[in-house]
Design a protein around this motif. Structure first.
Motif, short mmCIF file in Angstrom:
data_model
loop_
_atom_site.label_atom_id
_atom_site.label_comp_id
_atom_site.label_asym_id
_atom_site.label_seq_id
_atom_site.Cartn_x
_atom_site.Cartn_y
_atom_site.Cartn_z
N GLY A 145 0.80 -1.21 0.00
CA GLY A 145 0.00 0.00 0.00
C GLY A 145 0.83 1.27 0.00
O GLY A 145 0.50 2.25 -0.66
N SER A 146 1.94 1.23 0.74
CA SER A 146 2.74 2.44 0.89
C SER A 146 3.47 2.81 -0.39
O SER A 146 3.72 3.99 -0.65
CB SER A 146 3.75 2.26 2.03
OG SER A 146 3.08 2.09 3.26
N VAL A 147 3.85 1.81 -1.18
CA VAL A 147 4.50 2.11 -2.46
C VAL A 147 3.46 2.54 -3.49
O VAL A 147 3.69 3.43 -4.30
CB VAL A 147 5.29 0.89 -2.95
CG1 VAL A 147 5.81 1.11 -4.36
CG2 VAL A 147 6.46 0.62 -2.00
N ALA A 148 2.28 1.91 -3.43
CA ALA A 148 1.23 2.27 -4.39
C ALA A 148 0.66 3.66 -4.11
O ALA A 148 0.34 4.41 -5.04
CB ALA A 148 0.11 1.23 -4.35
N GLY A 149 0.54 4.01 -2.84
CA GLY A 149 -0.10 5.26 -2.46
C GLY A 149 0.46 6.51 -3.11
O GLY A 149 -0.26 7.26 -3.78
N PRO A 150 1.78 6.78 -2.95
CA PRO A 150 2.34 7.99 -3.57
C PRO A 150 2.22 8.01 -5.09
O PRO A 150 2.12 9.07 -5.69
CB PRO A 150 3.81 7.95 -3.12
CG PRO A 150 3.81 7.15 -1.88
CD PRO A 150 2.76 6.11 -2.09
N ASN A 151 2.23 6.81 -5.70
CA ASN A 151 2.12 6.77 -7.16
C ASN A 151 0.70 7.03 -7.64
O ASN A 151 0.45 7.11 -8.84
CB ASN A 151 2.61 5.41 -7.67
CG ASN A 151 4.12 5.32 -7.66
OD1 ASN A 151 4.80 6.13 -8.27
ND2 ASN A 151 4.65 4.36 -6.93
N LEU A 152 -0.22 7.17 -6.69
CA LEU A 152 -1.58 7.58 -7.02
C LEU A 152 -1.72 9.10 -7.02
O LEU A 152 -2.81 9.63 -7.26
CB LEU A 152 -2.58 6.97 -6.04
CG LEU A 152 -2.70 5.44 -6.04
CD1 LEU A 152 -3.58 4.97 -4.90
CD2 LEU A 152 -3.25 4.96 -7.37
N SER A 153 -0.61 9.80 -6.70
CA SER A 153 -0.67 11.26 -6.58
C SER A 153 -1.18 11.93 -7.85
O SER A 153 -2.05 12.81 -7.82
CB SER A 153 0.72 11.82 -6.22
OG SER A 153 1.13 11.37 -4.96
N LEU A 254 4.89 16.21 -9.54
CA LEU A 254 4.30 15.24 -8.63
C LEU A 254 4.71 13.81 -8.97
O LEU A 254 4.84 12.96 -8.08
CB LEU A 254 2.77 15.35 -8.64
CG LEU A 254 2.16 16.55 -7.91
CD1 LEU A 254 0.64 16.52 -8.06
CD2 LEU A 254 2.56 16.56 -6.44
N GLY A 255 4.89 13.52 -10.26
CA GLY A 255 5.28 12.17 -10.65
C GLY A 255 6.63 11.78 -10.08
O GLY A 255 6.79 10.68 -9.52
N VAL A 256 7.62 12.66 -10.19
CA VAL A 256 8.95 12.39 -9.66
C VAL A 256 8.91 12.34 -8.13
O VAL A 256 9.52 11.44 -7.51
CB VAL A 256 9.95 13.46 -10.13
CG1 VAL A 256 11.29 13.32 -9.39
CG2 VAL A 256 10.16 13.36 -11.63
N ILE A 257 8.21 13.29 -7.54
CA ILE A 257 8.12 13.32 -6.07
C ILE A 257 7.47 12.04 -5.56
O ILE A 257 7.93 11.43 -4.59
CB ILE A 257 7.33 14.56 -5.62
CG1 ILE A 257 8.12 15.83 -5.93
CG2 ILE A 257 7.00 14.48 -4.13
CD1 ILE A 257 7.35 17.11 -5.71
N GLY A 258 6.39 11.62 -6.21
CA GLY A 258 5.73 10.39 -5.80
C GLY A 258 6.64 9.18 -5.91
O GLY A 258 6.64 8.30 -5.05
N LEU A 259 7.45 9.12 -6.97
CA LEU A 259 8.38 8.01 -7.16
C LEU A 259 9.43 7.98 -6.05
O LEU A 259 9.73 6.91 -5.51
CB LEU A 259 9.06 8.14 -8.53
CG LEU A 259 10.16 7.11 -8.82
CD1 LEU A 259 9.58 5.70 -8.83
CD2 LEU A 259 10.85 7.43 -10.15
N VAL A 260 9.98 9.15 -5.71
CA VAL A 260 11.01 9.20 -4.66
C VAL A 260 10.44 8.75 -3.32
O VAL A 260 11.07 7.95 -2.59
CB VAL A 260 11.58 10.63 -4.54
CG1 VAL A 260 12.51 10.74 -3.34
CG2 VAL A 260 12.34 11.00 -5.81
N ILE A 261 9.25 9.23 -2.98
CA ILE A 261 8.64 8.83 -1.71
C ILE A 261 8.28 7.34 -1.73
O ILE A 261 8.41 6.64 -0.72
CB ILE A 261 7.40 9.69 -1.41
CG1 ILE A 261 7.81 11.16 -1.25
CG2 ILE A 261 6.70 9.21 -0.14
CD1 ILE A 261 8.81 11.41 -0.14
N SER A 262 7.87 6.84 -2.88
CA SER A 262 7.57 5.40 -2.99
C SER A 262 8.81 4.56 -2.72
O SER A 262 8.75 3.56 -2.00
CB SER A 262 7.03 5.08 -4.38
OG SER A 262 5.76 5.63 -4.58
#
Length: 415
Positions: A145-153, A254-262
């Motif tokens: 869930g935690s990896v999928a979550g940010p990529n839903l940004s 947001l795409g890059v930020i989401g990937l880094v947080i993932s």
């Protein structure tokens, strides 16, 4: 595992952590950015701090409810409060009202407190020799869930815009759905009071959270476990919470930020079974050393990274790995407190301090980022590791000599 009730309860913990991970991570990637959109960079850390403080406020009541009535109602209540928080965040964004947004972020933090307490529920299902492994398996489930979550940004941003809301509010719709599903999984599948947990309950009356912390202060290993968990979380939150802002200021979307947080969250959870097995086989103290060294390496790399996206990614992955090793090893030490009268209140109190430390770190991080930059923030965060390492050295020495401070019948930590 033994018995259908135990298996069903373990499935419930796995499912709730997957769903809870989606809910938390969907919001965490954009929370600081949402606050900045309504205020300024100096307030960026406050949004994350409120969520972490919210987790702290819920930790002790949830532990108290678990001690009285079992983990099931405690976990369901935690996810329910987080669901309410997500709804209030969406309302605050729609109104453009910062105080409403802050209230929602505070309640949203209940999800993190609830996800964290599932590791103790897992320890109550496991035998003494496999506590680290079972705890880590439940934490590992959060990876999905935690990896999928940010990529839903990005998708969340489109959803928010489609319904006439700010794009940054959109991901919290995913949080709403995830928390509702997590609460349902707990209520439908988790046993009211697992048999393994019932056998661990003692006849002694539970003590208060403050008294449990006072007890731990007199016992070097327990004291180190508390400090390790608090410091590891503070270092992680301080650096992680400002990374989206730093990357956003550098022109990343947001795409890059989401990937880094993932990738960071992947580091937090993906290898947790490895650290759990290491804690069971080699001991939690050695696993704690791995955690502290990895956290230090992460802070050093973040200090040197400047605007290098690749270096920041590696630093965030190491940050997650160090957090994982530290939280699992510290949690195993706390789970080995013999008396239930001390164990459950101390677990709740430690999680509360963990959240307060993380909240203070996040709140300070925004000011530090504005004043001394991302590298300076990483340096300050890394310095927090030093006192924890010192307490670990004292605790390790104390395990090699007989304890003279414990009276007959007094709860103690197993060595």
């Amino acid at each position: 595992m033994s018995g259908p009730s135990t298996r069903r309860s373990f499935v419930a913990l796995i499912a709730s952590n997957v769903l809870g991970g989606v809910g938390v991570a969907s919001g965490i990637a954009v929370g600081s950015l949402l606050v900045v959109s309504l205020s300024s960079v100096a307030f960026a850390g406050l949004g994350q701090a409120l969520s972490v403080f919210g987790a702290g406020l819920m930790a002790v009541p949830l532990a108290g409810l678990a001690a009285r009535r079992g983990r099931r109602p405690a976990l369901a209540l935690g996810y329910g409060v987080a669901l309410l928080g997500a709804a209030v965040i969406i309302l605050g964004a729609a109104l453009g009202c910062l105080p409403v947004l802050f209230a929602g972020l505070l309640a949203f933090g209940a999800a993190q407190a609830t996800n964290l307490q599932t590791r103790y529920a897992a320890s109550e299902l496991a035998g003494t020799e496999r506590r680290g492994t079972w705890m880590s398996m439940v934490l590992w489930a959060t990876t999905i869930g935690s990896v999928a979550g940010p990529n839903l940004s990005a998708a969340g941003g489109q959803l928010g815009s489609a319904v006439g809301l700010p794009a940054l509010a959109g991901p919290y719709f995913f949080s709403l759905a995830a928390f509702a599903a997590a609460a349902a999984a707990v209520l439908l599948l988790l046993a009211r009071r697992p048999a393994a947990a019932a056998t661990q309950v003692t006849s002694a009356a539970p003590i208060s959270a403050l008294a449990a912390l006072g007890w731990s202060a007199r016992h070097p290993v327990a004291r180190f476990a508390v400090a390790l968990i608090v410091v590891a979380h503070a270092v992680m939150v301080g650096i992680m919470s400002m990374t989206p802002v730093h990357l956003g200021n550098g022109g990343h979307g947001l795409g890059v930020i989401g990937l880094v947080i993932s990738l960071h969250i992947l580091g937090m959870y993906a290898l947790s079974p490895v650290f759990g097995a290491l804690a069971d086989r080699s001991g939690p103290m050695r696993t704690a050393l791995v955690g502290l060294v990895t956290l230090g390496a992460s802070a050093a790399l973040a200090f040197l990274a400047r605007d290098s996206l690749l270096a920041i990614i590696f630093a965030l992955v190491l940050l997650g790995l160090g957090w994982s090793a530290s939280i699992i090893s510290g949690s195993v030490l706390l789970a080995d407190v013999d008396s239930g009268a001390v164990r459950v209140p101390l677990q709740g109190a430690t999680d509360a301090l963990m959240s307060y430390g993380g909240g203070a770190s996040a709140m300070t991080a925004g000011v530090l980022l504005a004043a001394i930059g991302y590298g300076g923030l990483a340096l300050v965060a890394g310095a927090l590791i030093i006192p924890a390492a010192a307490l670990g050295w004292v605790a390790n020495r104390s395990r090699r000599v007989p304890s003279r401070g414990a009276s007959a019948g007094e709860p103690h930590v197993k060595s």
